[in-house]
Design an enzyme around this catalytic site. Sequence first.
Site, PDB file in Angstrom:
ATOM      1  N   ASP A  68       4.340  -6.537  -6.916  1.00 58.51           N
ATOM      2  CA  ASP A  68       3.026  -6.886  -6.376  1.00 58.51           C
ATOM      3  C   ASP A  68       2.007  -5.773  -6.627  1.00 58.51           C
ATOM      4  O   ASP A  68       2.329  -4.587  -6.538  1.00 58.51           O
ATOM      5  CB  ASP A  68       3.180  -7.098  -4.856  1.00 58.51           C
ATOM      6  CG  ASP A  68       1.899  -7.593  -4.203  1.00 58.51           C
ATOM      7  OD1 ASP A  68       1.395  -8.643  -4.619  1.00 58.51           O
ATOM      8  OD2 ASP A  68       1.401  -6.905  -3.279  1.00 58.51           O
ATOM      9  N   GLU A 123       2.145  -8.313 -11.353  1.00 63.03           N
ATOM     10  CA  GLU A 123       1.051  -9.034 -10.721  1.00 63.03           C
ATOM     11  C   GLU A 123      -0.160  -8.108 -10.793  1.00 63.03           C
ATOM     12  O   GLU A 123      -0.340  -7.223  -9.970  1.00 63.03           O
ATOM     13  CB  GLU A 123       1.397  -9.408  -9.274  1.00 63.03           C
ATOM     14  CG  GLU A 123       0.449 -10.440  -8.700  1.00 63.03           C
ATOM     15  CD  GLU A 123      -0.601  -9.868  -7.753  1.00 63.03           C
ATOM     16  OE1 GLU A 123      -1.558 -10.583  -7.425  1.00 63.03           O
ATOM     17  OE2 GLU A 123      -0.471  -8.705  -7.351  1.00 63.03           O
TER      18      GLU A 123
HETATM   19  C1  OTU Z   1      -1.380  -9.465  -4.042  1.00 65.02           C
HETATM   20  O1  OTU Z   1      -2.625  -9.903  -4.480  1.00 65.02           O
HETATM   21  C2  OTU Z   1      -0.730 -10.636  -3.341  1.00 65.02           C
HETATM   22  O2  OTU Z   1      -0.552 -11.692  -4.247  1.00 65.02           O
HETATM   23  C3  OTU Z   1      -1.564 -11.025  -2.151  1.00 65.02           C
HETATM   24  O3  OTU Z   1      -1.096 -12.180  -1.526  1.00 65.02           O
HETATM   25  C4  OTU Z   1      -1.600  -9.861  -1.212  1.00 65.02           C
HETATM   26  O4  OTU Z   1      -2.492 -10.115  -0.157  1.00 65.02           O
HETATM   27  C5  OTU Z   1      -2.039  -8.559  -1.900  1.00 65.02           C
HETATM   28  O5  OTU Z   1      -1.440  -8.365  -3.171  1.00 65.02           O
HETATM   29  C6  OTU Z   1      -1.636  -7.402  -1.070  1.00 65.02           C
HETATM   30  O6  OTU Z   1      -0.233  -7.288  -1.052  1.00 65.02           O
HETATM   31  O7  OTU Z   1      -3.022  -7.138  -5.620  1.00 65.02           O
HETATM   32  O8  OTU Z   1      -3.392  -7.250  -8.266  1.00 65.02           O
HETATM   33  O9  OTU Z   1      -7.763 -11.295  -4.811  1.00 65.02           O
HETATM   34  O10 OTU Z   1      -5.550 -11.203  -6.079  1.00 65.02           O
HETATM   35  O11 OTU Z   1      -4.871  -8.965  -3.436  1.00 65.02           O
HETATM   36  C7  OTU Z   1      -3.939  -8.191  -7.481  1.00 65.02           C
HETATM   37  C8  OTU Z   1      -6.788 -10.789  -4.060  1.00 65.02           C
HETATM   38  C9  OTU Z   1      -3.439  -8.131  -6.074  1.00 65.02           C
HETATM   39  C10 OTU Z   1      -5.480 -10.767  -4.772  1.00 65.02           C
HETATM   40  C11 OTU Z   1      -4.943  -9.387  -4.740  1.00 65.02           C
HETATM   41  C12 OTU Z   1      -3.576  -9.362  -5.347  1.00 65.02           C
END
Ligand code: OTU
Length: 650
Positions: free
Chosen positions: A284, A326
Amino acid sequence: MYEQVSHSMLNDILIELEHDIKDKNLQHFYIRLGANFYAIYSLFHQLYGQRPNFKHQMHQLVKTLTRSYMARPQPLRKLDLAREKDHNWFLSQKWVGYALYCKEFSGDLVGLQKHLGYLQDLGINMLHVMPILDCPKDKSDGGYAVRDFRKISPEVGSLNDLDALVKNLKKNGMLLALDVVVNHTSDEHEWAIKARSGDKTYQDYYHVYDNREIPDMFEETMPEIFPETSPGNFTWDADMGKWVMTVFNSFQWDLNYKNPAVFIEMVDIILFWANHGADIVRLDAVAFLWKKIGSTCQNEREAHLILQLMKDCCQVTAPGVLFIAEAIVAPVEVIKYFGEDAINAKECEIAYNATLMALLWDAVATKKATLLNLGIRSIPDKLERATWLNYARCHDDIGLGFDDNDIRLAGYDPRLHRKFLVDYYTGNHKASSARGVAFGINRRSGDARIAGSLASLAGLESAIEANDPIAIQEAVRTILLLHSMILAFGGIPLIYYGDAIGALNDISYLLDEYKQKDSRWVHRPKMNWDKAKLRNIHGSIEQKVFSGLKKMIAVRKEISAFADHNNRELLEVENPHLFVFSRFDNINTNSRVLVIGNFDSRPQPLNIEALRKKGFFQHHTARDLHSGDNIELQDNTLEVPALSFYWLQT
Ligand code: OTU
C-alpha cells in the site's frame, strides 16, 4: 555478482547462523542468497551505511530471511520452484482478479469460502481480499490503519480461518492477494504505544518532532492527501508531547524507513504473509515511503531503493511471491515501480493502472476517447516481465491525475476540464446521469476527487429511479464497455465486488459516525446476495451485467493475444468517440484482435480504409469474438453500436 567485501560479510553471517540452523534443507535458500547478496548488501549500504549499527542490522536482516525460509511450508517451497521455471506465469491472459472487503462481501472468512462458487461462476481466479488485519474499530481507514500486522481482525476470523481459505483457493487454482500496509501503522500499534510512552527506540520508528520547526519545513512542499478529514501532514500527540508525521489520517503514523529496524520488521511481516500462502502481496501507498524536506515526499529515489531491497529479500525466501505496487501517481512515475533498466521487475511485478482507470471515466463523461488516446500514449513502455492491474473501480476514489499537457492537447482547459468531470460525476451537471459523491475536496487548491459505485457513476441508479428502459440499457452498456476495456488492454483485470451485478451506491455509511466523513464508503456496500441471485433471472439487470461480464472473461481466457507481452498497438482513427487498439500474439499463434470501444450514446462509424493498410479487414465480414457474431462491413465503414465494444478477428 561476486564481490569480496560483501561476500566476506556473508561468510561471517553464515558462521554465526550455523548455530541456530537445524533445518538442513537450505540448499535453494543458500543459492538464492548467494545470487542476491551483493545486491542486498549494496542497497542496504546505500540506505543505511552511515548508521553505526549497520553491520549488526545487516546480520539481523539475513537472520530474518533465514528464519522465514525455515518457516516456509514445503508446498510453498515447491511452488516457488515451479514459478521459477515458468517465470512468465503471471503474464497469462488466464488470470482474472476480484477485489473485495471480506466483512462486506461475506461477513467473515468462513463465509467467504461459501461464496467461492459465485466467484468461480464468474470466472475469477485471483482474489484480492482487502485488509483483514486487526485495526481499532473507530479508526480503521477500511483496514489500512493496522494495529497488529500478524493478527486477523476478530470481526472476520482467525489465522486458522485464513489458512483454511488458502487451502481451498489452492485446491481450486485460485491466487490470493493480501495487503501489507508498509507506509504506516495505526496509532494504537504496539510500536506507537511504546513511542508514546517515551521509548526512544520506538520513537525512531516514526517521524517524531518536539516542535513545529521541521514539520513546517515539510509542509511547505507536501500536498494534503485527505484535506477534509485530516488536513496537514502532522498530528500533535499530547501524551508524547510531540508532533508525529501522519500523511493520511491523523491516526495513521508514517513509518520512518531511515531506520533499518523498520525495514527489517516490514520484510519480516511480508514474509509472514507469504508463508501463510499469499501469492501476491499488495504494498500500500508505496510512493510515500521516503520523506525528504523540500519535496512532495512522494516517488523519492530512496522509496525505489527500499522496494528493490524488499524484492531482493523476498526473492531469497519466497521467490514465487509477487508484489503489487499501489502507487496512484503520474504515468512516468508509476512505471518506475516496476524498476528501471531491467527486463524482469526489480521492484514490483504488478502496478495499479490508475491512469487507464481515470481516462476511461473521462471517456464516459465526454463521450469521447480523445483524452484517453492521448493519455495512454503518455504511459511509457513497461518492462517485459511486469504487468498492469487494470481496473474500472476499486475501493478508493477516482483521482483526476491526468497530465495537464494532454488535457490541453485534447482541446480543454485543465482546470475547467477537471471541474467539469467532478461536476459531471457528482450530479452538478445537466447532461449527466451519474450519481457520485465528491471526495477529498481541497478548499485551498480547488481539487476534488470522485467517489461512487461503478453502476451509479455509469447512470444506472438514476435510470432505475426514473424507470427509464433506454437509460437503463445505456447504463448496462457503459458498465460492460468499461469492463471490456480493462479485460482487453493487457494486464490482469481486477473486478470490484458488486460491479458484476450492478451494485448501486450505499448511503448507509452516513449513519455511521466513524465512516460518515469518508465518502469512499458510498462504494463499499454490503454485498446483496438476494440481488446476486437475480443474475439467474433472464432479462434482469443483474443477469445482463453478470452474463455479459462472465462471457467476456471466458472469451478473454481463450485469446492468447490478450496475454501481456507488450503486444498492444494503439490505432489512430478519425472518429473521436472511438478508442481502437490491437492486441497480437507473435509468440504462438500469430493471431491478432482489434479492440474497439464506442463511448458515444449513438452508433459511430469507423473508417476501415486506413486499417486495411495495416492488414485488418481483409474480408467482407469480421468476427466479434465476444458475441460470436459475424459483422458485415459496408464498403469502407464499420458501424459500432452505441456504448459498445468489439473484440474483432478481422
Ligand atoms: C491507499 O490509497 C489505500 O488504497 C487507501 O484505501 C488508504 O486510505 C490509503 O492508502 C492509506 O492507507 O496511498 O498511493 O486518493 O488513492 O490514499 C495512493 C487516495 C494511496 C488514495 C490514496 C492511496
